[in-house]
Design an enzyme around this catalytic site. Structure first.
Site, short mmCIF file in Angstrom:
data_model
loop_
_atom_site.label_atom_id
_atom_site.label_comp_id
_atom_site.label_asym_id
_atom_site.label_seq_id
_atom_site.Cartn_x
_atom_site.Cartn_y
_atom_site.Cartn_z
N GLU A 1 6.01 -9.41 1.13
CA GLU A 1 6.54 -10.45 1.99
C GLU A 1 7.97 -10.09 2.30
O GLU A 1 8.68 -9.56 1.44
CB GLU A 1 6.52 -11.81 1.28
CG GLU A 1 5.16 -12.24 0.83
CD GLU A 1 5.20 -13.28 -0.27
OE1 GLU A 1 6.26 -13.49 -0.89
OE2 GLU A 1 4.16 -13.88 -0.52
N TYR B 1 9.45 -0.89 6.88
CA TYR B 1 8.08 -1.02 6.41
C TYR B 1 7.09 -0.51 7.46
O TYR B 1 6.13 0.18 7.14
CB TYR B 1 7.76 -2.47 6.04
CG TYR B 1 8.48 -2.97 4.81
CD1 TYR B 1 8.58 -2.19 3.66
CD2 TYR B 1 9.05 -4.23 4.79
CE1 TYR B 1 9.24 -2.65 2.54
CE2 TYR B 1 9.71 -4.70 3.66
CZ TYR B 1 9.81 -3.92 2.54
OH TYR B 1 10.45 -4.39 1.42
#
Length: 147
Positions: A104, A116
């Site tokens: 998250e 990411y």
């Protein structure tokens, strides 16, 4: 720049907490960080010249790995060290037989989200009002990478 990755232990929790507090406006408590040195967790440290400058906390449970936290000290950010840690996370998860890594991230952390994405993670959902924020609450972007 010469860096070294190593497994951290509970003895490193104080330094991990120091980096955590410098990186996040709402850091994890020392008690929470200490609990991350228990069963099913791995904590990877990144050192430069023997000084801990970053860490990643993974929770491994069967085929799933959750990246609980990843931090690089503010003065060492922007040097590619976050990617070094993230690559170490992926390598550890893969070598442990994991099938996916989940995480998250604050919706406002666009640079981290791009990191990411460049590492193969994709957005899988949103947790509305998940994170504490100076002005109230902030959404969390859910991401995962299949291995």
């Amino acid at each position: 720049m010469h860096y070294k990755l190593r497994a951290l232990s509970l003895a490193d929790a104080g330094k991990v907490a120091e980096i955590e507090q410098r990186c996040h406006p709402f850091p994890m408590s020392i008690a929470t960080l200490e609990s991350c040195f228990g069963r099913f967790y791995h904590v990877i440290g990144l050192e430069i010249d023997g000084d801990l400058v970053g860490f990643a906390i993974l929770h491994l449970l069967f085929e799933d790995v959750t990246l609980m936290d990843i931090c690089v000290s503010p003065e060492n950010q922007g040097k590619g060290l976050g990617r070094v840690l993230l690559d170490a996370v992926v390598d550890l998860a893969a070598s442990g037989g994991a099938e996916r890594i989940m995480l998250e991230v604050r919706a406002s952390s666009t640079a981290v989200i791009r990191l990411y994405e460049r590492a193969g993670f994709v957005s899988t959902g949103l947790r509305v009002n998940y994170y504490q924020h100076e002005l109230g609450k902030e959404d969390a972007v859910l991401m995962e990478r299949l291995l």
